[in-house]
Design a protein around this motif. Structure first.
Motif, PDB file in Angstrom:
ATOM      1  N   LYS A 677       0.858  -1.222   0.001  1.00 14.93           N
ATOM      2  CA  LYS A 677       0.110   0.000  -0.056  1.00 14.93           C
ATOM      3  C   LYS A 677       0.901   1.262  -0.023  1.00 14.93           C
ATOM      4  O   LYS A 677       0.652   2.227  -0.706  1.00 14.93           O
ATOM      5  N   GLN A 681       1.032   4.015  -2.652  1.00 23.54           N
ATOM      6  CA  GLN A 681       0.915   5.386  -2.292  1.00 23.54           C
ATOM      7  C   GLN A 681       1.829   6.332  -2.316  1.00 23.54           C
ATOM      8  O   GLN A 681       1.607   7.574  -2.545  1.00 23.54           O
ATOM      9  N   ASP A 689      -7.101   5.778   0.772  1.00 23.98           N
ATOM     10  CA  ASP A 689      -7.087   4.178   0.587  1.00 23.98           C
ATOM     11  C   ASP A 689      -7.632   3.667  -0.638  1.00 23.98           C
ATOM     12  O   ASP A 689      -7.517   2.908  -1.591  1.00 23.98           O
ATOM     13  N   VAL A 692      -5.743   4.383  -3.914  1.00 26.05           N
ATOM     14  CA  VAL A 692      -4.916   3.368  -4.017  1.00 26.05           C
ATOM     15  C   VAL A 692      -5.417   2.264  -4.600  1.00 26.05           C
ATOM     16  O   VAL A 692      -4.974   1.500  -5.497  1.00 26.05           O
TER      17      VAL A 692
END
Length: 849
Positions: A677, A681, A689, A692
């Motif tokens: 993640k 990002q 989120d 992403v």
């Protein structure tokens, strides 16, 4: 018949130097002239013989003397003439025509030492010893200039002496005082210019003006091998401090500034406590040994003594209340220094060019940063709270013994401290080269370890574990050899220091016991002397350590300061504005570039990529394909021509805005050792989120990530080694999609993948390229067959350009490359046109199937 010349005036003897609240002129001139003349004649003669026997003449092309060098010569000449003038003043205005011996000694001594000092300056300027070129004058001249300046300052001890001229009551007093001012200023100038060394040819100046072949070879060895340098780490002391001051003085934090000032007040209070502890101890002893009567219970002295001792602490104040409070208050200041230094270094490293980062050794750089940062705090601590207080205590002790005891005690303390510090500095300077070489070997040792561990897989592939161990062992042995030299020379230094201090303590104790036996001093005075001198010797015992640590801090800082001096190859112009994005046009106008002057990489390259179109660049290895990507991203600036984005020369806008507008999918994707993640990002750190996840879906890796046990929190390992090549590439694509750039650069983004994985990733690349201006560097020609335009680089120039069909019809370089790839793939029936648009879907119109 006339009597023989008297050495001192009537009623004055060398045995009683302290008369009428000050030193006699006879005693002061005798001692200072004897010490200075004896020192320079002895050691100066040795240096002169060494230079004449081993020195190589320097023959510079020009004989340009700096103005400061002329001033240095004039000061020495003036200081040769002044004693003669002073002798006549003393003879006719003070002593009524009587010539005393001390005046003759003073005049002759100065007439010898100052011309001799000029002779040594001439030797050091015009000859080179078979060693590394000096960065300043030799130690003998530096000590001589220091002694002469110190001797002039000793005159201030006599401000209350009626026999001196400080009261300016007579014409003779005014004349003598005027001559003293001229002499004081001249010795100060000689001392300061001696430190600056304007009359000395440094290695840089010798290179600039030219040398004989022998000396040049030596200098070239010095330039190519930094470890060979024997220069003092104290060179450019003030320049180094100027570099460090922004990290030291908290100019934007008034509260920290108050802490700094209060710490200095505590430091001054500690000096006062150091004086009163032995004085109070003497008073207690004297109160318990009265000449007559009963012993008086002086409980008040006991309480005051214990209270002052509590403030002072041990012999060095190491556990005293004042020192502990100062250390406690200094913690935020020290943290400020560490924070500012590391942030500045980290920012500076990221601002350096790609050229520097390609040549760096990560292990060595990290070691330099760690040592350099620690050395700044060590330097400040030892300078401010150890060296300066120790020197202040010595000066206070000299003045105290001269006024409260006898000038002979002051002289013993002064000579002992001067020899101790001079010997410590001389030996420590000599052993500097061993510490510097040990640091270099340490850098190599750490660098080798980091490099080997980073390439762990390569080591395993070739079964080279034993080879790596042997290489590490060889470097470790070289490091330990230099470590032994450094430690052995340290033991020698400690022995020399102990001998000097023991002799000084013996001389002072014998003299003190003698005066007690003569009833000129009391037992309390002897206790005071012993207590004071031991208290003084305690920090002086550590003076060598302090000096070594300061010197080591300077050495450790050298590489860090070199890092800070690294020049940024690519800089924003003053007043540069952000790039203004319009349609998305890329234009190269007659671009030429080379990494080295002897080999051109690009020669007069011109092309234009229209908004939303795709340009592919092909060619053999080393023809400059990836260089075009680097130039467009402004890792380097072009030497000739210009690169325009929407009509704006990228050299005239901010680098950050150019790079923000460009997205790159490289051939070798390197990920941070963090979660999937956070790696995605990184394309836009403020992304949510959900954004992403959407980018991961567009890169066709969302479902794959959810299949991992930790999902998006899966740690990818160092450089992303826990992921496969296709997975890393999809993460890079997701990161670029999240960035949403105007321009896309694909640097052989799929050449390292197998054909099946490559075809699966093409759809993800299509989403990156859609409606964006795209520049592609490709190895497999089938992947760029549907590009709007293809250019072929050969020997740094554009050999051919056109569409895939146009280039095949030319039957030139591109057609030959195409046919070679088909043959290498072993497909004799492969068509001579693209098999499917899905191989490169970034052409106008999006994804084709």
């Amino acid at each position: 018949m006339e009597s023989a010349i008297q050495y001192c005036p009537p009623n004055i003897t060398l045995n009683h130097p302290w008369v009428n609240h000050g030193l006699t002129r006879c005693f002061l001139d005798t001692v200072s002239t004897s010490v200075i003349t004896g020192f320079l004649v002895l050691f100066g003669s040795i240096e002169s013989i060494v230079y004449r026997k081993y020195g190589s003449p320097i023959q510079p092309r020009s004989w340009q003397r700096s103005k400061l060098f002329v001033v240095q010569i004039m000061a020495a000449i003036l200081l040769t003439i002044l004693p003669i003038v002073e002798c006549f003043v003393q003879l006719y205005l003070v002593h009524n025509g009587v010539l005393y011996g001390y005046l003759l000694l003073y005049t002759l001594g100065n007439a010898i030492v100052w011309p001799l000092s000029l002779h040594l300056v001439y030797l050091e300027r015009n000859a080179l010893l078979p060693s590394i070129p000096a960065r300043g004058h030799g130690l003998i001249l530096l000590i001589f200039w220091t002694l002469t300046f110190v001797s002039q300052n000793l005159a201030f001890l006599n401000m209350k002496n009626e026999d001196w001229w400080f009261d300016l009551e007579t014409t003779a007093d005014v004349v003598e005082f005027s001559l003293f001012i001229v002499r004081f200023v001249s010795t100060c100038v000689a001392f300061l210019l001696g430190l600056k060394a304007p009359g000395l040819y440094t290695s840089e100046r010798l290179y600039r003006e030219g040398l004989g072949s022998g000396a040049r070879s030596l200098l070239e060895e010095d330039q190519t091998d930094p470890s060979a340098s024997n220069s003092s780490p104290w060179n450019n002391f003030f320049a180094k401090l100027r570099t460090l001051m922004p990290f030291v003085w908290p100019k934007k934090a008034p509260s920290l500034q108050l802490r700094v000032l209060f710490c200095f007040l505590l430091l001054g209070a500690g000096r006062v406590a150091n004086v009163y502890v032995p004085v109070l101890y003497k008073m207690l002893v004297d109160s318990m040994t009265p000449a007559e009567g009963n012993v008086i219970f002086r409980w008040d002295l006991v309480l005051i003594y214990v209270a002052v001792k509590f403030l002072q602490g041990g012999g060095m104040g190491g556990v005293g209340f004042l020192n502990n409070l100062r250390s406690f208050l200094w913690i935020p200041v020290q943290q400020y220094t560490t924070r500012e230094t590391e942030i500045k270094l980290f920012d500076h490293l990221h601002s350096l060019s790609l050229r520097w980062h390609l040549g760096r050794k990560t292990g060595e750089v990290l070691r330099v940063i760690n040592r350099g940062t620690d050395s700044i705090n060590s330097l400040l601590s030892y300078l401010l709270f150890n060296i300066f207080p120790t020197i202040a205590d010595i000066l206070i002790a000299i003045i105290y013994f001269a006024t409260a005891f006898n000038p002979w005690f002051s002289l013993i303390v002064f000579v002992t401290m001067a020899i101790y510090m001079g010997g410590t500095i001389a030996v420590t300077e000599w052993r500097t080269k061993y510490k510097r070489q040990m640091n270099l070997e340490d850098n190599k040792l750490r660098g080798r370890a980091v490099d080997s561990l980073l390439n762990f897989e390569t080591v395993k592939y070739y079964g080279a574990e034993q080879y790596e161990v042997e290489q590490y062992k060889d470097i470790m042995i070289r490091y330990q050899i230099e470590e032994w030299k450094s430690t052995a020379s340290l033991n020698l230094l400690n022995t020399v220091q102990n001998i000097i201090m023991t002799i000084g303590l013996l001389a002072g104790s014998l003299l003190c016991v003698h005066f007690v036996a003569e009833q000129q001093l009391t037992i309390g005075d002897f206790v005071l002397f012993g207590t004071y001198i031991v208290q003084l010797y305690a920090p002086l015992n550590w003076f060598g350590t302090y000096y070594r640590m300061i010197q080591q801090s300077f050495i450790d800082m050298e590489n860090m300061l070199d890092l800070l001096k690294e020049r940024q190859e690519v800089k924003d112009n003053p007043g540069a504005q952000d790039l203004v994005l319009k349609e998305g046009t890329i234009e190269f106008q007659n671009v030429s570039f080379s990494y080295r002057p002897d080999k051109a990489i690009l020669k007069d390259v011109s092309f234009t990529v229209l908004p939303g179109k795709t340009l592919a660049i092909v060619g053999a290895s080393g023809e400059g394909k990836s260089t075009i990507i680097r130039l467009l991203f402004r890792f380097f600036d072009v030497q000739d021509g210009a690169i325009l984005l929407d009509g704006q020369d990228i050299r005239g806008v901010k680098q950050s805005s150019v790079r923000q507008a460009i997205g790159v999918v490289p051939q070798d994707t390197v990920l941070f050792n963090s979660t999937i993640k956070s790696n995605i990002q990184y394309g836009r750190v403020d992304a949510t989120d959900e954004e992403v996840y959407e980018a991961a879906r567009a890169a066709d890796i969302h479902d794959r990530i959810l299949g991992f046990p930790d999902g998006y929190e899966t740690v990818v390992g160092e450089r992303g080694l826990k992921l496969s090549g296709g997975e890393k590439q999809r993460v890079a694509i997701a990161r670029t999609l999240l960035k949403s750039p105007k321009f896309v650069l694909l640097d052989e983004a799929t050449s390292a993948l197998d054909t099946h994985t490559e075809r699966n990733i093409q759809a993800s690349l299509a989403r990156v390229c859609r409606n964006r201006t795209t520049l592609v560097v490709a190895h497999r020609l089938s992947t760029i067959a549907n590009a709007d335009q293809i250019i072929v680089l050969q020997e740094g120039s554009i050999a051919e350009r056109g569409s895939h069909e146009e280039l095949l019809a030319l039957k030139g370089v591109y057609a030959e490359m195409w046919n070679n790839q088909i043959s290498n793939e072993g497909d004799s029936t492969a068509p001579t046109t693209p098999v499917s648009r899905e191989f490169f879907p970034c052409s106008d119109g999006g994804l084709f199937t």
